[in-house]
Design a protein around this motif. Structure first.
Motif, PDB file in Angstrom:
ATOM      1  N   VAL A  19      -8.304  -6.820  -7.621  1.00  0.00           N
ATOM      2  CA  VAL A  19      -7.586  -6.415  -6.389  1.00  0.00           C
ATOM      3  C   VAL A  19      -7.776  -4.852  -6.505  1.00  0.00           C
ATOM      4  CG1 VAL A  19      -5.424  -6.005  -5.058  1.00  0.00           C
ATOM      5  CG2 VAL A  19      -6.031  -8.242  -6.293  1.00  0.00           C
ATOM      6  N   GLY A  20      -8.049  -4.224  -5.260  1.00  0.00           N
ATOM      7  CA  GLY A  20      -8.020  -2.592  -5.234  1.00  0.00           C
ATOM      8  C   GLY A  20      -7.601  -2.200  -4.063  1.00  0.00           C
ATOM      9  N   GLU A  21      -7.506  -1.047  -3.919  1.00  0.00           N
ATOM     10  CA  GLU A  21      -6.737  -0.220  -2.822  1.00  0.00           C
ATOM     11  C   GLU A  21      -7.805   0.878  -2.149  1.00  0.00           C
ATOM     12  OE1 GLU A  21      -2.966   1.355  -3.404  1.00  0.00           O
ATOM     13  OE2 GLU A  21      -2.407  -0.256  -4.814  1.00  0.00           O
ATOM     14  N   ILE A  22      -7.785   0.674  -0.850  1.00  0.00           N
ATOM     15  CA  ILE A  22      -8.421   2.013  -0.198  1.00  0.00           C
ATOM     16  C   ILE A  22      -7.356   2.428   0.996  1.00  0.00           C
ATOM     17  CG2 ILE A  22     -10.800   1.044  -0.471  1.00  0.00           C
ATOM     18  CD1 ILE A  22     -10.698   0.081   2.351  1.00  0.00           C
ATOM     19  N   SER A  23      -7.637   3.630   1.313  1.00  0.00           N
ATOM     20  CA  SER A  23      -7.079   4.249   2.513  1.00  0.00           C
ATOM     21  C   SER A  23      -8.118   4.831   3.324  1.00  0.00           C
ATOM     22  CB  SER A  23      -6.066   5.326   2.027  1.00  0.00           C
ATOM     23  OG  SER A  23      -5.068   4.909   1.080  1.00  0.00           O
ATOM     24  N   THR A  24      -7.659   4.725   4.688  1.00  0.00           N
ATOM     25  CA  THR A  24      -8.588   5.224   5.738  1.00  0.00           C
ATOM     26  C   THR A  24      -7.940   6.117   6.610  1.00  0.00           C
ATOM     27  OG1 THR A  24      -8.306   3.545   7.139  1.00  0.00           O
ATOM     28  CG2 THR A  24     -10.040   3.143   5.446  1.00  0.00           C
ATOM     29  N   THR A  25      -8.712   6.908   7.337  1.00  0.00           N
ATOM     30  CA  THR A  25      -7.986   7.870   8.468  1.00  0.00           C
ATOM     31  C   THR A  25      -7.690   6.916   9.720  1.00  0.00           C
ATOM     32  OG1 THR A  25     -10.100   8.825   9.336  1.00  0.00           O
ATOM     33  CG2 THR A  25      -9.103   9.869   7.592  1.00  0.00           C
ATOM     34  N   GLY A  26      -7.077   7.408  10.653  1.00  0.00           N
ATOM     35  CA  GLY A  26      -6.895   6.615  11.870  1.00  0.00           C
ATOM     36  C   GLY A  26      -7.967   7.490  12.859  1.00  0.00           C
ATOM     37  N   GLY A  27      -7.521   7.744  13.965  1.00  0.00           N
ATOM     38  CA  GLY A  27      -8.100   8.408  15.319  1.00  0.00           C
ATOM     39  C   GLY A  27      -7.247   9.713  15.391  1.00  0.00           C
ATOM     40  N   GLY A  28      -7.908  10.379  16.366  1.00  0.00           N
ATOM     41  CA  GLY A  28      -7.244  11.594  16.973  1.00  0.00           C
ATOM     42  C   GLY A  28      -6.945  12.709  15.628  1.00  0.00           C
ATOM     43  N   LEU A  29      -5.948  13.094  15.703  1.00  0.00           N
ATOM     44  CA  LEU A  29      -5.455  14.354  14.919  1.00  0.00           C
ATOM     45  C   LEU A  29      -5.559  13.816  13.435  1.00  0.00           C
ATOM     46  CD1 LEU A  29      -2.345  15.998  16.600  1.00  0.00           C
ATOM     47  CD2 LEU A  29      -4.810  16.877  16.307  1.00  0.00           C
ATOM     48  N   SER A  30      -5.414  12.421  13.029  1.00  0.00           N
ATOM     49  CA  SER A  30      -5.155  12.262  11.675  1.00  0.00           C
ATOM     50  C   SER A  30      -6.705  12.128  11.150  1.00  0.00           C
ATOM     51  CB  SER A  30      -4.800  11.002  11.469  1.00  0.00           C
ATOM     52  OG  SER A  30      -5.235  10.090  12.072  1.00  0.00           O
ATOM     53  N   LYS A  31      -7.632  12.071  12.045  1.00  0.00           N
ATOM     54  CA  LYS A  31      -9.141  12.099  11.741  1.00  0.00           C
ATOM     55  C   LYS A  31      -9.562  13.376  11.472  1.00  0.00           C
ATOM     56  CE  LYS A  31     -13.625  10.144  12.753  1.00  0.00           C
ATOM     57  NZ  LYS A  31     -14.129   9.153  13.872  1.00  0.00           N
ATOM     58  N   SER A  59       3.081  -6.290  -0.039  1.00  0.00           N
ATOM     59  CA  SER A  59       2.918  -7.609  -0.649  1.00  0.00           C
ATOM     60  C   SER A  59       2.449  -7.325  -2.066  1.00  0.00           C
ATOM     61  CB  SER A  59       2.126  -8.316  -0.028  1.00  0.00           C
ATOM     62  OG  SER A  59       2.569  -8.879   1.214  1.00  0.00           O
ATOM     63  N   ARG A  60       2.822  -8.075  -2.993  1.00  0.00           N
ATOM     64  CA  ARG A  60       2.280  -7.768  -4.447  1.00  0.00           C
ATOM     65  C   ARG A  60       0.949  -8.477  -4.433  1.00  0.00           C
ATOM     66  NH1 ARG A  60       6.839 -11.443  -6.442  1.00  0.00           N
ATOM     67  NH2 ARG A  60       4.875 -12.552  -7.011  1.00  0.00           N
ATOM     68  N   GLY A  61       0.057  -7.872  -5.279  1.00  0.00           N
ATOM     69  CA  GLY A  61      -1.397  -8.103  -5.441  1.00  0.00           C
ATOM     70  C   GLY A  61      -1.427  -9.850  -5.789  1.00  0.00           C
ATOM     71  N   SER A  62      -0.847 -10.263  -6.445  1.00  0.00           N
ATOM     72  CA  SER A  62      -0.980 -11.723  -6.788  1.00  0.00           C
ATOM     73  C   SER A  62      -0.964 -12.718  -5.519  1.00  0.00           C
ATOM     74  CB  SER A  62      -0.008 -12.105  -7.761  1.00  0.00           C
ATOM     75  OG  SER A  62       1.341 -11.955  -7.413  1.00  0.00           O
ATOM     76  N   ASP A  63      -0.064 -12.147  -4.595  1.00  0.00           N
ATOM     77  CA  ASP A  63       0.306 -12.955  -3.250  1.00  0.00           C
ATOM     78  C   ASP A  63      -0.976 -13.200  -2.532  1.00  0.00           C
ATOM     79  OD1 ASP A  63       2.858 -13.349  -4.122  1.00  0.00           O
ATOM     80  OD2 ASP A  63       3.694 -11.709  -2.799  1.00  0.00           O
ATOM     81  N   ILE A  64      -1.643 -11.834  -2.583  1.00  0.00           N
ATOM     82  CA  ILE A  64      -2.835 -11.474  -1.646  1.00  0.00           C
ATOM     83  C   ILE A  64      -4.070 -12.351  -2.279  1.00  0.00           C
ATOM     84  CG2 ILE A  64      -4.938  -9.884  -1.074  1.00  0.00           C
ATOM     85  CD1 ILE A  64      -2.318  -7.992  -0.641  1.00  0.00           C
ATOM     86  N   VAL A  65      -4.187 -12.304  -3.771  1.00  0.00           N
ATOM     87  CA  VAL A  65      -5.248 -13.094  -4.510  1.00  0.00           C
ATOM     88  C   VAL A  65      -5.039 -14.638  -3.881  1.00  0.00           C
ATOM     89  CG1 VAL A  65      -5.860 -13.787  -6.617  1.00  0.00           C
ATOM     90  CG2 VAL A  65      -5.370 -11.393  -6.165  1.00  0.00           C
ATOM     91  N   ASP A  66      -3.581 -15.162  -3.945  1.00  0.00           N
ATOM     92  CA  ASP A  66      -3.431 -16.453  -3.721  1.00  0.00           C
ATOM     93  C   ASP A  66      -4.038 -16.912  -2.234  1.00  0.00           C
ATOM     94  OD1 ASP A  66      -2.358 -16.815  -6.117  1.00  0.00           O
ATOM     95  OD2 ASP A  66      -0.088 -16.651  -5.337  1.00  0.00           O
TER      96      ASP A  66
END
Length: 70
Positions: A19-31, A59-66
């Motif tokens: 399990v890893g994490e990523i963050s992305t920009t949205g549209g408009g000013l945040s981009k 959610s905890r990572g283990s829930d997503i892995v399930d």
């Protein structure tokens, strides 16, 4: 299915995931200002690398892995 009833990776059937994490920009000013507004958890098969993204809702990572492994 393994002996515990898990189906495993949807692509290869392997029963271990990372399990890893990523963050992305949205549209408009945040981009425009490169503000990270969306956060996702990435669940990847430890064998073949097949990955799925899940919106981070606390959610905890283990829930997503399930969910990923069935």
């Amino acid at each position: 299915m393994d002996r515990d009833g898990n189906r495993g990776c949807p692509k290869c059937g392997h029963t271990e995931a990372d399990v890893g994490e990523i963050s992305t920009t949205g549209g408009g000013l945040s981009k425009m200002f490169d503000i990270q507004t969306n956060s996702f958890r990435v669940v990847s098969c430890a064998s073949c690398g097949y990955s799925e993204l899940y919106r981070d809702t606390g959610s905890r990572g283990s829930d997503i892995v399930d969910v990923f492994l069935g």
